[in-house]
Design an enzyme around this catalytic site. Sequence first.
Site, short mmCIF file in Angstrom:
data_model
loop_
_atom_site.label_atom_id
_atom_site.label_comp_id
_atom_site.label_asym_id
_atom_site.label_seq_id
_atom_site.Cartn_x
_atom_site.Cartn_y
_atom_site.Cartn_z
N CYS A 40 -0.33 -30.47 -9.91
CA CYS A 40 -1.58 -29.61 -9.93
C CYS A 40 -1.74 -29.12 -10.62
N HIS A 41 -3.49 -28.54 -11.13
CA HIS A 41 -2.89 -27.58 -12.59
C HIS A 41 -2.04 -25.96 -12.36
N THR A 42 -1.43 -26.49 -11.27
CA THR A 42 -0.55 -25.03 -11.29
C THR A 42 0.13 -25.59 -11.66
N HIS A 62 4.96 -29.75 -6.72
CA HIS A 62 4.85 -28.63 -5.42
C HIS A 62 3.02 -29.61 -4.25
N GLU A 63 2.99 -31.30 -4.97
CA GLU A 63 2.64 -31.37 -3.93
C GLU A 63 2.97 -32.87 -3.72
N CYS A 92 7.50 -19.25 8.64
CA CYS A 92 8.72 -18.50 9.71
C CYS A 92 7.93 -18.10 11.22
N CYS A 95 8.02 -13.05 10.55
CA CYS A 95 7.98 -12.32 9.92
C CYS A 95 6.78 -11.26 10.08
N CYS A 98 3.64 -13.14 9.33
CA CYS A 98 3.38 -13.76 10.03
C CYS A 98 2.90 -13.64 10.86
N CYS A 106 3.43 -15.54 4.15
CA CYS A 106 5.07 -15.62 5.14
C CYS A 106 5.50 -14.49 3.79
N ARG A 110 9.58 -15.95 0.25
CA ARG A 110 8.67 -15.91 -1.01
C ARG A 110 9.45 -14.83 -2.19
N CYS A 170 -1.52 -29.18 -1.67
CA CYS A 170 -1.75 -27.83 -1.74
C CYS A 170 -3.12 -28.50 -1.78
N ARG A 389 -6.62 -36.02 -9.00
CA ARG A 389 -5.50 -36.33 -9.30
C ARG A 389 -4.53 -37.73 -9.04
N1 LIG Z 1 -5.36 -20.35 -4.61
C1 LIG Z 1 -4.71 -21.43 -4.31
O1 LIG Z 1 -3.84 -21.91 -3.29
C2 LIG Z 1 -4.68 -22.10 -5.46
C3 LIG Z 1 -5.54 -22.11 -6.70
N2 LIG Z 1 -5.37 -24.06 -6.89
C4 LIG Z 1 -5.79 -23.37 -8.92
O2 LIG Z 1 -7.67 -23.82 -8.43
C5 LIG Z 1 -7.16 -24.33 -10.28
C6 LIG Z 1 -8.29 -25.66 -10.00
O3 LIG Z 1 -6.90 -26.55 -9.56
P1 LIG Z 1 -7.50 -28.57 -9.85
O4 LIG Z 1 -8.68 -28.34 -9.29
O5 LIG Z 1 -6.39 -29.07 -9.31
O6 LIG Z 1 -8.00 -27.74 -11.49
P2 LIG Z 1 -8.84 -28.91 -12.75
O7 LIG Z 1 -8.74 -28.60 -13.78
O8 LIG Z 1 -9.12 -29.89 -11.85
O9 LIG Z 1 -11.01 -28.44 -12.28
C7 LIG Z 1 -11.33 -27.10 -12.61
C8 LIG Z 1 -12.84 -27.84 -13.71
O10 LIG Z 1 -13.62 -26.54 -14.29
C9 LIG Z 1 -13.95 -27.48 -15.25
N3 LIG Z 1 -13.78 -25.87 -16.42
C10 LIG Z 1 -13.15 -25.68 -16.97
N4 LIG Z 1 -13.70 -24.37 -16.96
C11 LIG Z 1 -15.11 -24.07 -16.64
C12 LIG Z 1 -15.83 -23.18 -17.15
N5 LIG Z 1 -16.23 -22.18 -18.08
N6 LIG Z 1 -17.50 -23.47 -16.29
C13 LIG Z 1 -17.13 -24.57 -15.37
N7 LIG Z 1 -16.15 -25.02 -14.89
C14 LIG Z 1 -15.07 -24.97 -16.09
C15 LIG Z 1 -13.21 -28.22 -16.16
O11 LIG Z 1 -13.75 -28.60 -16.38
P3 LIG Z 1 -12.43 -29.29 -17.45
O12 LIG Z 1 -11.31 -30.09 -16.82
O13 LIG Z 1 -13.43 -30.19 -18.31
O14 LIG Z 1 -11.47 -28.24 -18.16
C16 LIG Z 1 -12.52 -28.72 -14.63
O15 LIG Z 1 -13.52 -29.95 -13.85
C17 LIG Z 1 -6.35 -24.01 -10.63
O16 LIG Z 1 -6.47 -22.82 -11.44
C18 LIG Z 1 -5.58 -24.37 -9.88
O17 LIG Z 1 -4.71 -23.62 -10.91
C19 LIG Z 1 -4.47 -24.53 -7.61
C20 LIG Z 1 -4.62 -24.63 -5.77
C21 LIG Z 1 -4.31 -23.90 -5.03
N1 LIG Z 2 3.43 -17.61 -9.69
C1 LIG Z 2 2.01 -17.42 -9.81
C2 LIG Z 2 1.44 -17.44 -9.29
C3 LIG Z 2 0.26 -18.33 -8.88
C4 LIG Z 2 -0.43 -18.05 -7.46
O1 LIG Z 2 -1.42 -17.41 -7.60
N2 LIG Z 2 -0.34 -19.20 -6.84
C5 LIG Z 2 -0.49 -19.77 -5.65
C6 LIG Z 2 -1.03 -20.60 -5.62
S1 LIG Z 2 -1.41 -22.27 -6.30
C7 LIG Z 2 -1.28 -24.07 -5.88
O2 LIG Z 2 -1.15 -24.64 -6.73
C8 LIG Z 2 -0.57 -19.03 -4.03
O3 LIG Z 2 -0.80 -19.59 -3.26
N3 LIG Z 2 -0.54 -17.56 -4.72
C9 LIG Z 2 0.36 -17.10 -3.25
C10 LIG Z 2 1.51 -16.82 -3.86
O4 LIG Z 2 2.41 -16.45 -2.66
O5 LIG Z 2 2.17 -17.09 -4.70
C11 LIG Z 2 1.40 -16.09 -11.12
O6 LIG Z 2 2.19 -15.11 -10.74
O7 LIG Z 2 0.86 -16.82 -11.28
ZN LIG Z 3 -0.91 -26.81 -6.25
ZN LIG Z 4 6.50 -15.25 8.02
#
Ligand SMILES: NC(=O)C1=CN([C@@H]2O[C@H](COP(=O)(O)OP(=O)(O)OC[C@H]3O[C@@H](n4cnc5c(N)ncnc54)[C@H](OP(=O)(O)O)[C@@H]3O)[C@@H](O)[C@H]2O)C=CC1
Ligand SMILES: N[C@@H](CCC(=O)N[C@@H](CSC=O)C(=O)NCC(=O)O)C(=O)O
Ligand SMILES: [Zn+2]
Ligand SMILES: [Zn+2]
Length: 396
Positions: A40-42, A62-63, A92, A95, A98, A106, A110, A170, A389
């Site tokens: 994942c990009h994270t 994590h995925e 859990c 907490c 939850c 949760c 954490r 994820c 992916r």
């Molecule tokens: N909140 C949460 O729980 C979670 C958050 N995330 C986060 O979500 C985000 C997306 O993840 P993922 O889909 O895997 O990532 P990707 O990098 O696959 O998707 C992002 C897309 O955005 C494009 N992009 C980059 N810059 C711009 C811009 N300025 N305007 C429009 N499009 C743009 C990228 O193009 P290009 O590839 O050409 O750069 C790419 O296609 C990441 O930051 C990840 O960390 C992920 C999982 C859970």
């Molecule tokens: N350590 C990071 C935290 C980044 C973040 O926000 N993570 C997401 C999941 S991203 C998955 O691919 C999230 O669920 N956050 C909630 C949490 O409890 O971490 C930072 O500090 O930037």
């Molecule tokens: Zn992720």
């Molecule tokens: Zn909990």
Amino acid sequence: MATQAAIAWEANKPLSIEDVQVAPPQAGEVRIQILFTALCHTDAYTWSGKDPEGLFPCILGHEAAGIVESVGKGVTEVKPGDHVIPCYQAECRECKFCKSGKTNLCGKVRAATGVGVMMTDRKSRFSVNGTPIYHFMGTSTFSQYTVVHDVSVAKIDLNAPLEKVCLLGCGVPTGLGAVWNTAKVEPGSIVAVFGLGTVGLAVAEGAKSAGASRIIGVDIDSNKFDIVERAFPSVFLLTSDKDVCLADNVSAKNFGVTEFVNPKDHDKPIQQVIVDLTDGGVDYSFECIGNVSVMRAALECCHKGWGTSVIVGVAASGQEISTRPFQLVTGRVWKGTAFGGFKSRSQVPWLVEKYMKKEIKVDEYITHNLTLAEINKAFDLMHERGCLRCVLKMHT
Ligand SMILES: NC(=O)C1=CN([C@@H]2O[C@H](COP(=O)(O)OP(=O)(O)OC[C@H]3O[C@@H](n4cnc5c(N)ncnc54)[C@H](OP(=O)(O)O)[C@@H]3O)[C@@H](O)[C@H]2O)C=CC1
Ligand SMILES: N[C@@H](CCC(=O)N[C@@H](CSC=O)C(=O)NCC(=O)O)C(=O)O
Ligand SMILES: [Zn+2]
Ligand SMILES: [Zn+2]
């Protein structure tokens, strides 16, 4: 036990496949044989050194999906042989988070997962030649065996294909849940999705199933648009690399996107372009990139009075969002989502069932399949055109 894992010794240095000692699970812990993990990009974000919680050396990942190998004292909800998905967002059920009924976050483990250790003794279960290796997000799935807290394990259907449902750890749930749980998009809504990676496409899929009337995809990569302009069903033309599998039906349109905007094609700010296209703005927008300027644009393309923007992307340490407070005074709402608001242990098995009934896509997000030994190549692929992916087979 001795096993193999990809170690991130330092930020940005290639991961190194090494023999790792994985200690037995202690009370409230589960040791899992990881069979498949996706990237994942994270993972890339933390590896880059920009994550304020990033610690090295660590085992990222994590995925994933796997099989319970052993359990520690007091673990009642899973047993050896169960098929499971490790969940970086724990549940859990005890907490105050939850019990609140207001969040999927949760609080039980954490504090420990944020500093790369297990709750019981604040130590790592991983070591290489006696050197402790930090856990990551409470999951560390780039290891053939990992140890996680029992509150971070979702037991799933034994018949579910682990090489596919690992994605339900994820990115796909995050996008679907951002729409269904966080924004609660209603039928007929106009939606804008910024960033058409896995998370953004899952947002589009969620919005389509919620009955959105228009789903505007915003991305800077025009190749994505060319791809979707081809006749349905379309195919991503990836690279000539022999390891790349061509995935059928992988196009943003197939995930529900109805129209596209490339900010590079316009002189006006992208928020103005979208406001003009939609008679005043969208009902819901989603930022799925992790770019704070785009987060602002995503808020500001929302309709006055009710438009809601959901931040999904993870922005680097030191980055901050800004907008004129007037944007909120005049009724726009700014929200964020973690794991799409899904309660992990309760709802990941439900998502697996939905996949088994073909009610949600998973296979379509998998563009590449490699092995653990090829993990650095998998990280390189993430930055290449056509990669959504990449799933790694952990045991070959
Ligand atoms: N909140 C949460 O729980 C979670 C958050 N995330 C986060 O979500 C985000 C997306 O993840 P993922 O889909 O895997 O990532 P990707 O990098 O696959 O998707 C992002 C897309 O955005 C494009 N992009 C980059 N810059 C711009 C811009 N300025 N305007 C429009 N499009 C743009 C990228 O193009 P290009 O590839 O050409 O750069 C790419 O296609 C990441 O930051 C990840 O960390 C992920 C999982 C859970
Ligand atoms: N350590 C990071 C935290 C980044 C973040 O926000 N993570 C997401 C999941 S991203 C998955 O691919 C999230 O669920 N956050 C909630 C949490 O409890 O971490 C930072 O500090 O930037
Ligand atoms: Zn992720
Ligand atoms: Zn909990």
